[in-house]
Design an enzyme around this catalytic site. Structure first.
Site, PDB file in Angstrom:
ATOM      1  N   GLU A 157     124.844  36.742 -16.714  1.00  0.00           N
ATOM      2  CA  GLU A 157     123.585  36.924 -16.278  1.00  0.00           C
ATOM      3  C   GLU A 157     123.410  37.945 -15.456  1.00  0.00           C
ATOM      4  O   GLU A 157     123.109  37.809 -14.185  1.00  0.00           O
ATOM      5  CB  GLU A 157     123.126  35.611 -15.688  1.00  0.00           C
ATOM      6  CG  GLU A 157     122.761  34.415 -16.729  1.00  0.00           C
ATOM      7  CD  GLU A 157     122.292  33.153 -16.466  1.00  0.00           C
ATOM      8  OE1 GLU A 157     121.913  33.034 -15.043  1.00  0.00           O
ATOM      9  OE2 GLU A 157     122.050  32.376 -17.473  1.00  0.00           O
ATOM     10  N   GLU A 195     124.663  30.930 -24.010  1.00  0.00           N
ATOM     11  CA  GLU A 195     124.349  29.711 -23.197  1.00  0.00           C
ATOM     12  C   GLU A 195     123.113  29.109 -23.456  1.00  0.00           C
ATOM     13  O   GLU A 195     121.984  29.990 -23.570  1.00  0.00           O
ATOM     14  CB  GLU A 195     124.444  30.175 -21.614  1.00  0.00           C
ATOM     15  CG  GLU A 195     124.425  28.962 -20.739  1.00  0.00           C
ATOM     16  CD  GLU A 195     124.730  29.522 -19.227  1.00  0.00           C
ATOM     17  OE1 GLU A 195     125.461  30.441 -18.903  1.00  0.00           O
ATOM     18  OE2 GLU A 195     123.705  29.122 -18.499  1.00  0.00           O
TER      19      GLU A 195
END
Length: 485
Positions: free
Chosen positions: A224, A322
């Site tokens: 991220e 994810e």
């Protein structure tokens, strides 16, 4: 000691007659949990207002696999189970009777779902990484991975394809001297003088895990990279700075030391995947090192972005690395919609070229914890644990499979590595579907009804050159998997 709704899910996928269909169902307000149903027989075509049509002549991407994450939190909860329940967890995920997981994710160092923040070299300024060590992982994480891989290899020729992802380098490599990002993204970046050391860190991690008998299939450059968390590990890259790091440091380092390990760019939400892909792949000196791009689901479906990315760069795979849900407040009576959300996302992703799906924590406790970013009770809006497919009451030694365990299983259990997506289409209803052709030449069709009423539909395929069909009813809030040759 018990396992709630944890039954051995034996498959009946042997040699099927040419027109025989084996099928399995999970449905709300029933006992069906990937439960075998009476076999069906194809017959002649017939008119129907609602239909699912399978076209084997149109094929798309090859599927890499499915899995979950070996976080330290998951390994800790696993370690608190008795030996019988530990075996049950391994069987539920990695065995032939379970979900048949053949992929996984592993944080490089700590993440929010760790017991505390840690790294593999805390010696400030150690650019040569003389003090690098993965000893921290030897207690909980590595044994968990080793047992999972052994479970998979006991019945399959596959080994776990593990994707490893860093949340943050050691703080001394960053411009804030902190693994977290308390001052925002501009003050949470890799220092220029430690770019080579950070690339070497990846290489040493891969070598150290290989010494433990664990081969890492691929790495993402940064978890991220557009998010800079204030209360747990993170680091900021934009497409240009990540691309530069790959081109000048990480790519050459791994090409020399670990040429079989894949590099995946981005590893964040689907909303910006096109922009990242265009930047990374437009420079051939970067693209030569990058196998594909990794995505998360937290901004919503964004399925058209996946299709656009594939059409722009058809030789670069897309992998979902994810997904998770908010913490479940009643694990014994979990939300049904979470299962539907997972199946909707996987089918939507794979209908738009994604090659695999990796869930987040394999197992957590009843509070969706431990999570060092927040309190164990997880009542805050920001500092909060999350859901897991398996939630464990470690005091009473009970495992609670959540609904999305079964919904994901309707795909992962029947779609082995090497399967190819084939064309499927729905007419006349809001049914969702996807279809695959396995390496054993079996057709696998998954159909989901998220509505409050049953839907009767025609499943139509071309069998031995002839259109053949069968009538099926999808119960309200149900998912079904059909298998035939």
């Amino acid at each position: 000691m018990q396992v709630v709704r944890c039954l051995s899910l034996l498959l009946h996928l042997g040699c099927l007659a040419a027109t025989e269909i084996q099928w399995y169902r999970t449905a709300q307000n029933t006992a069906d949990r990937i439960s075998p149903q009476p076999s069906l027989q194809f017959g002649g075509d017939f008119p129907s207002d609602v239909s699912i049509t399978i076209d084997r002549s149109s094929s798309y991407q090859t599927i890499l696999g499915f899995g979950g994450a070996f976080t330290e939190s998951a390994a800790y909860v696993f370690s608190k189970l008795n030996s019988s329940l530990q075996s049950q967890v391994l069987q539920m995920y990695f065995s032939e009777d379970g979900l048949r997981y053949n992929m996984a994710r592993k944080p490089i160092g700590s993440c929010d779902f760790s017991l505390a923040s840690y790294n593999y070299d805390s010696t400030s300024g150690d650019a040569e990484l003389a003090d690098f060590s993965i000893d921290h992982d030897l207690a909980l994480i590595i044994p968990f991975i080793q047992r999972a891989n052994a479970t998979l290899m006991s019945w399959s020729k596959d080994t776990l394809n593990i994707v490893a992802s860093p949340w943050s380098p050691p703080g001394w490599m960053k411009n804030n001297d902190n693994p977290f990002c308390p001052l925002g993204c501009l003050h949470c970046q890799l220092l220029d003088q430690y770019q080579q050391a950070w690339a070497l860190y990846f290489s040493k991690f891969l070598s150290a895990y290989a010494e433990q008998g664990i081969s890492i299939w691929g790495i993402t450059v940064q978890n991220e990279p557009e998010y800079c968390p204030t209360s747990y590990e993170g680091m900021n890259f934009n497409p240009q700075t990540e691309g530069s790091f790959i081109k000048n440091y990480l790519g050459p380092q791994l090409s020399r030391d670990h040429p079989d390990v894949q590099i995946l760019a981005y590893d964040h939400n689907k909303d910006h995947v096109v922009e990242w892909a265009q930047t990374i792949y437009s420079d051939p000196e970067i693209a030569q090192y990058v196998w594909g791009i990794a995505v998360h689901w937290y901004t919503g479906d964004d399925f058209p972005n996946l299709n656009t990315t594939h059409n722009l760069f058809p030789n670069k795979p897309i992998l979902a690395t994810e997904a998770t849900e908010v913490r479940e407040t009643d694990p014994a009576n979990p939300s049904w919609s979470k299962g539907e959300h997972y199946a909707h996302d996987i089918m939507g992703d794979m209908n738009n070229w994604v090659v695999g799906f990796i869930d987040w924590n394999l197992i957590l406790d009843m509070n969706g914890a431990p999570n060092h970013a927040g309190p164990d009770e997880c009542e805050g809006v920001i500092k909060c644990g999350s859901d897991g497919m398996l939630l464990a009451d470690t005091d009473n030694q009970i495992i609670y499979p959540q609904v999305f365990y079964y919904y994901v299983g309707h795909i992962s259990k029947f779609v082995p590595r090497g399967s190819v997506r084939i064309s499927s289409s729905v007419e006349g209803s809001a049914l969702e579907c996807i279809a695959f052709l396995t390496p054993e030449s079996e057709v696998v069709v998954v159909a989901m009804n998220t509505g409050d009423s049953p839907i009767t539909f025609k499943l139509l395929d071309i069998v031995a050159g002839q259109p053949e069909a069968v009538k099926v009813t999808a119960l309200p809030h149900s998912i079904q998997t059909f298998v035939y040759v």
